[in-house]
Write an enzyme that holds these catalytic residues in place. Sequence first.
Site, mmCIF file in Angstrom:
data_model
loop_
_atom_site.group_PDB
_atom_site.id
_atom_site.type_symbol
_atom_site.label_atom_id
_atom_site.label_comp_id
_atom_site.label_asym_id
_atom_site.label_seq_id
_atom_site.Cartn_x
_atom_site.Cartn_y
_atom_site.Cartn_z
ATOM 1 N N GLY A 250 -29.520 34.962 95.618
ATOM 2 C CA GLY A 250 -28.317 35.097 96.429
ATOM 3 C C GLY A 250 -27.516 36.322 96.055
ATOM 4 O O GLY A 250 -27.290 37.211 96.865
ATOM 5 N N THR A 479 -30.220 30.284 89.240
ATOM 6 C CA THR A 479 -29.480 30.437 87.989
ATOM 7 C C THR A 479 -29.704 29.294 87.011
ATOM 8 O O THR A 479 -29.344 29.407 85.851
ATOM 9 C CB THR A 479 -27.978 30.532 88.290
ATOM 10 O OG1 THR A 479 -27.610 29.449 89.149
ATOM 11 C CG2 THR A 479 -27.646 31.836 88.996
ATOM 12 N N ALA A 521 -21.363 27.063 86.944
ATOM 13 C CA ALA A 521 -21.651 26.105 85.880
ATOM 14 C C ALA A 521 -20.386 25.410 85.401
ATOM 15 O O ALA A 521 -20.363 24.191 85.213
ATOM 16 C CB ALA A 521 -22.346 26.818 84.718
ATOM 17 N N ILE A 637 -22.698 27.578 75.343
ATOM 18 C CA ILE A 637 -23.913 27.797 76.125
ATOM 19 C C ILE A 637 -24.587 26.453 76.386
ATOM 20 O O ILE A 637 -24.887 25.706 75.453
ATOM 21 C CB ILE A 637 -24.864 28.758 75.400
ATOM 22 C CG1 ILE A 637 -24.186 30.114 75.198
ATOM 23 C CG2 ILE A 637 -26.167 28.914 76.178
ATOM 24 C CD1 ILE A 637 -23.714 30.779 76.481
ATOM 25 N N ASN A 639 -27.581 25.940 78.191
ATOM 26 C CA ASN A 639 -29.036 26.001 78.121
ATOM 27 C C ASN A 639 -29.427 27.382 77.615
ATOM 28 O O ASN A 639 -29.204 28.388 78.299
ATOM 29 C CB ASN A 639 -29.641 25.745 79.505
ATOM 30 C CG ASN A 639 -31.157 25.659 79.488
ATOM 31 O OD1 ASN A 639 -31.835 26.479 78.878
ATOM 32 N ND2 ASN A 639 -31.701 24.661 80.161
ATOM 33 N N THR A 642 -32.014 29.285 80.186
ATOM 34 C CA THR A 642 -31.513 29.784 81.463
ATOM 35 C C THR A 642 -30.372 30.774 81.269
ATOM 36 O O THR A 642 -30.217 31.720 82.044
ATOM 37 C CB THR A 642 -31.059 28.634 82.371
ATOM 38 O OG1 THR A 642 -30.043 27.878 81.716
ATOM 39 C CG2 THR A 642 -32.231 27.724 82.714
ATOM 40 N N VAL A 711 -22.178 32.997 82.858
ATOM 41 C CA VAL A 711 -22.912 34.132 82.284
ATOM 42 C C VAL A 711 -23.615 34.965 83.357
ATOM 43 O O VAL A 711 -24.159 36.016 83.051
ATOM 44 C CB VAL A 711 -23.959 33.654 81.245
ATOM 45 C CG1 VAL A 711 -23.290 32.880 80.135
ATOM 46 C CG2 VAL A 711 -25.039 32.792 81.900
ATOM 47 N N GLY A 712 -23.608 34.511 84.601
ATOM 48 C CA GLY A 712 -24.452 35.147 85.615
ATOM 49 C C GLY A 712 -24.105 36.582 85.935
ATOM 50 O O GLY A 712 -24.978 37.361 86.323
ATOM 51 N N GLU A 713 -22.830 36.961 85.785
ATOM 52 C CA GLU A 713 -22.407 38.297 86.205
ATOM 53 C C GLU A 713 -22.012 39.191 85.032
ATOM 54 O O GLU A 713 -21.946 40.408 85.174
ATOM 55 C CB GLU A 713 -21.259 38.171 87.204
ATOM 56 C CG GLU A 713 -21.627 37.242 88.350
ATOM 57 C CD GLU A 713 -20.667 37.287 89.520
ATOM 58 O OE1 GLU A 713 -19.615 37.911 89.398
ATOM 59 O OE2 GLU A 713 -20.985 36.697 90.556
#
Length: 754
Positions: A250, A479, A521, A637, A639, A642, A711-713
């Site tokens: 996405g 994600t 998350a 955190i 996981n 991931t 944490v994705g960005e």
Amino acid sequence: MTSVRDWAEPNPVTENRGGVIGKGVDRYEGALKVTGTAPYAYDTVAPSPPAIGVLVTATIPRGKVTSVDTAAAEAAPGVQLVWTHLNVPTQAPRGTRANPRSQRASNPALGSDRVEYYGQSVAFVVADTFENARAAAELVKVEYAAEPAVVDFLASFDQATLPPDEEDVHIGDFHGAYAAAPVTVDETYFSPVQNHVQMEPCATIAWWEGDKVTVHTSIQMVKGGQHALAETLAIPSSDVHLLTRYIGGGFGGKGQPYDDLILSALAARALKRPVKVAYTRQQMFHGTIHRPAVNMRVRLGAEPDGRLTAFAVEATTHCAREATFTEHAANFSRNLYAAPNRLTGHRLVRMDLPHAGPMRAPGEAPGMLSLECAMDELAEKLGLDPIELRIRNEPEIDPETGKPFSIRQLVRCMTEGAQRFGWERRNPVPGQVRDGRWMVGMGMAAAIRGNFLLPAKAGVRIDAGGIITLRQGMTDIGTGTYTILQQITAETLGVPLGHVRVEIGDSDFPPAPGSGGQFGAATAGSAAFEAGMNLRRALTELAVGDPNSPLYGGPAEYVTFENGNIAIENRSETLAALVRRAAPEGVYVEGSIAPAADARDYSQHTYGAHFAEVGVNQITGEVRLRKMFGVFAAGRILNAKTAKSQITGGMIWGVGTALTEVNAVDPRFGSFVNQDMAEYLAPVHADIVDLDSMFLDEADDKANPMGIKGVGELGIAGAGAAIANAIYNATGVRLRDYPMTPDKVLAGLMAKGL
């Protein structure tokens, strides 16, 4: 109302007795994906064979459709309908909301004869097969009256204005402080248009049962898509059942609905059969959003000891003429470094290009390519190590708001990263390290990304077999959402992971905001945690109130959940036994989360530091990444596997923004030159030879009940700047026009006589 102080109490997730939280758990849906059995939107099996729709798109950037000849298309084999603005079914006017609580307004397809950008849908063909639909679409003849269009960003700065409802932010006297500063930097940096290029294109399949439509689509926000379709078709949102179980990427580009959603639903209603539509790869580049180009001016004034006295970051970006979007590329800088005199702001150029919109780390990704390079330039002028300069400007409180930080480990990210990366090997004098024809250098950059929590709900049910099912209108764009929701639920209720089922991506489920903004998350997970806690309470009441339970009459405050059992000291029974006996129909509860009343009293962010070593070929100008390492502080955190996948994926994307990623606009047509994955260059495996990352231990009790963050960005923020600074250290060539392709590197080397 809830206070952040309430979140500081120990709970099942923070205690982590089962050891599930933080573990590198394999993806919940991983086996389905690697075996090709996860049904993405276009793969969904409809109740009956679907017809196939194909879009016809505009070939001018601005003007109007003067005539459309559809006769040949309508007569073509297998064709079931051909629509243009002249005969498309009635839709609500653009931007209207019959329900003021709708998350999205109406967005009609083929709504008028106006053309606002190259690639806009101007006709739609549905046939019995894809081949027939595509062939018929080629037969649609469209004539246009073209109008003058603004498609050259750099030549249009005279049209730049303040974005709607925005003003520049002034703190102190920037201009006076800058004029008086002994050491200054005043540079401009340019980042070009970039595209999301998800592996899965946007696609939808739709069918009707009476007055209710079911759509399987690829979208990041469940409620947004449901509401947009309902508003456009002028029907209640309860009559739209939207599902988005699996999404093949996405990155912000599927945060909004497109014409595939609207037209598939309209055509399915008209034909009384399922209809599915998918964008072609070429259509994805124009028919969906992109990251706009950004021109950044950075001015820094400092004392000889490196202390910043004047700080200005100003961004000029663009958007579509009829769809306002501002790439807030200066916002991140407001919270990063201390300086008493500050100026930040944005300017917006409205253009006749496809719609601009959010793309991974909107704002930070292009913005940090400027400020973090300017800080490197200032460090060199001052004779300071780049890390030391940043440490000397580390703020004690938020430099703009004056609020305390919830937790801030930026300095530790930099110092820990320097030690592990081997920063002490860096020669601060540019162009001094050689490896044959390769000029070798090191660079670093800081990273920051805001932390957010949005309202969300979740439902959780336990059946008589002890199986727990979590349901939530959340999405997983790759994600790991499925997996972390399983982990949170298992740890909260003290059951093995295999006892938890996760069902998401359904508008009938308790709502969540979806995936995006690095809030997924924390938001969805916190709602799942609250639902799990409510189920704990319900099961506790069952157990201590049931005369047949070994826990009967026991103090509820001493009840524990572990290994699939509910217990008080040495008295226990399995959850399955309890439910089977006391509530054989199962137990269902819901939970919700919302920002705490005093959450805004704290400045909340995630942080990181990137370190890179590059080799620059003196003959070809080629840049090769030799080594890259990142250290990040992003809350607890959930996981390890991931999270690392997300953060290193962002770093790799940062390498692409620095070295390869660009899309140019053809001034003749207002179209993007690159329209496929062959020509849109992104890093491949051979480009990434030694890249690693680590997370610092952290739990932010001001963020949410579990102390987690996104944490994705964060991984892409600042990553490209570390590459740019390494190139300068290797060559002495400072490039401020991204990406730093071989031709630009060679021109810089030639200018220096190298």
